[in-house]
Scaffold this motif. Structure first.
Motif, mmCIF file in Angstrom:
data_model
loop_
_atom_site.group_PDB
_atom_site.id
_atom_site.type_symbol
_atom_site.label_atom_id
_atom_site.label_comp_id
_atom_site.label_asym_id
_atom_site.label_seq_id
_atom_site.Cartn_x
_atom_site.Cartn_y
_atom_site.Cartn_z
ATOM 1 N N CYS A 11 0.853 -1.182 0.000
ATOM 2 C CA CYS A 11 0.000 0.000 0.000
ATOM 3 C C CYS A 11 0.891 1.236 0.000
ATOM 4 O O CYS A 11 1.803 1.346 0.811
ATOM 5 C CB CYS A 11 -0.880 -0.018 1.246
ATOM 6 N N CYS A 14 0.250 3.121 3.723
ATOM 7 C CA CYS A 14 0.673 2.554 5.010
ATOM 8 C C CYS A 14 1.692 1.439 4.847
ATOM 9 O O CYS A 14 2.173 0.895 5.834
ATOM 10 C CB CYS A 14 -0.535 2.061 5.787
ATOM 11 N N GLU A 27 -5.763 -2.346 5.568
ATOM 12 C CA GLU A 27 -5.256 -1.681 6.770
ATOM 13 C C GLU A 27 -5.761 -0.244 6.903
ATOM 14 O O GLU A 27 -6.269 0.155 7.931
ATOM 15 C CB GLU A 27 -3.717 -1.663 6.762
HETATM 16 ZN ZN LIG Z 1 -2.800 1.111 3.468
#
Ligand SMILES: [Zn+2]
Length: 160
Positions: A11, A14, A27
Motif C-alpha cells: 500500500c 501505510c 489496513e
Molecule cells: Zn494502506
C-alpha cells in the motif's frame, strides 16, 4: 508456501502488504485506483495550503512526472538538490543547495586561510564533501531502484 512477491503489492500509504487483486487496502482503506489520479502538482498545491494530511509520499512516479527526468536531474544536478526540486521537495532541495554554497565558500576561504589554520579547514572540507557525495550517491540509488519518495495528492475534482 510463502506468498509470491508478484502476487502482492505494498500500500503506498501505510506500506501494508496487500494482494494484487485487492482494490482497497485492508489496513488503511486507501482505494488503489484513485492513486492513479494522484499527481505531484496536486501534492505541491496541498503542501502550499498546509494540508499535509492530504499528501502521500509514494515511491511510484506519478503520471505528471517522468522517471527518466528524475534520474537525469538527480545524476546531473543531485549535488544542488536537482532531484528534490524536480519532485517539489523544496526544503530538502534548498538544504542541498545551501550545503553546496557553503562548500564553495569554504573552498574560496581555504585559499586564504590554508596557512593560518594549518590545513584544518581543508580537512573539514574533505569531511563535508564526503558526506555530500555519499548522500548524492544514495539519492541516485534510491531513484534508480524506485525507492525515492515523491509527494502526491488527488486533484480537487477527484475528491468527494
Ligand atoms: Zn494502506
Amino acid at each position: 508456501m510463502a506468498i509470491l512477491g508478484r502476487d502482492t503489492k505494498k500500500c503506498p500509504r501505510c506500506e501494508a502488504k496487500c494482494l494484487i487483486s485487492q482494490l482497497r487496502c485492508p489496513e488503511c482503506g486507501l482505494i488503489f485506483s484513485r492513486m492513479e489520479k494522484a499527481t505531484n502538482k496536486a501534492g505541491w498545491q496541498r503542501l502550499k495550503n498546509k494540508e499535509k494530511d492530504a499528501v502521500l509520499y509514494v515511491k511510484q512516479v506519478p503520471s505528471d512526472l517522468k522517471k527518466w527526468k528524475l534520474i537525469l536531474f538527480t545524476v546531473l544536478l543531485g549535488l544542488f538538490g536537482g532531484g528534490y526540486f524536480y519532485v517539489k521537495r523544496w526544503e530538502r532541495g534548498i538544504f542541498y543547495l545551501l550545503g553546496f554554497i557553503l562548500l564553495t565558500v569554504c573552498v574560496v576561504l581555504n585559499q586564504y586561510l590554508v596557512n593560518v589554520w594549518n590545513g584544518a579547514l581543508i580537512q573539514l572540507l574533505g569531511f563535508f564533501v564526503g558526506i555530500y557525495g555519499a548522500m548524492w550517491i544514495i539519492d541516485i540509488v534510491l531513484v534508480c531502484t524506485g525507492k525515492f519518495k515523491i509527494p502526491v495528492s488527488l486533484p480537487d475534482k477527484e475528491l468527494e
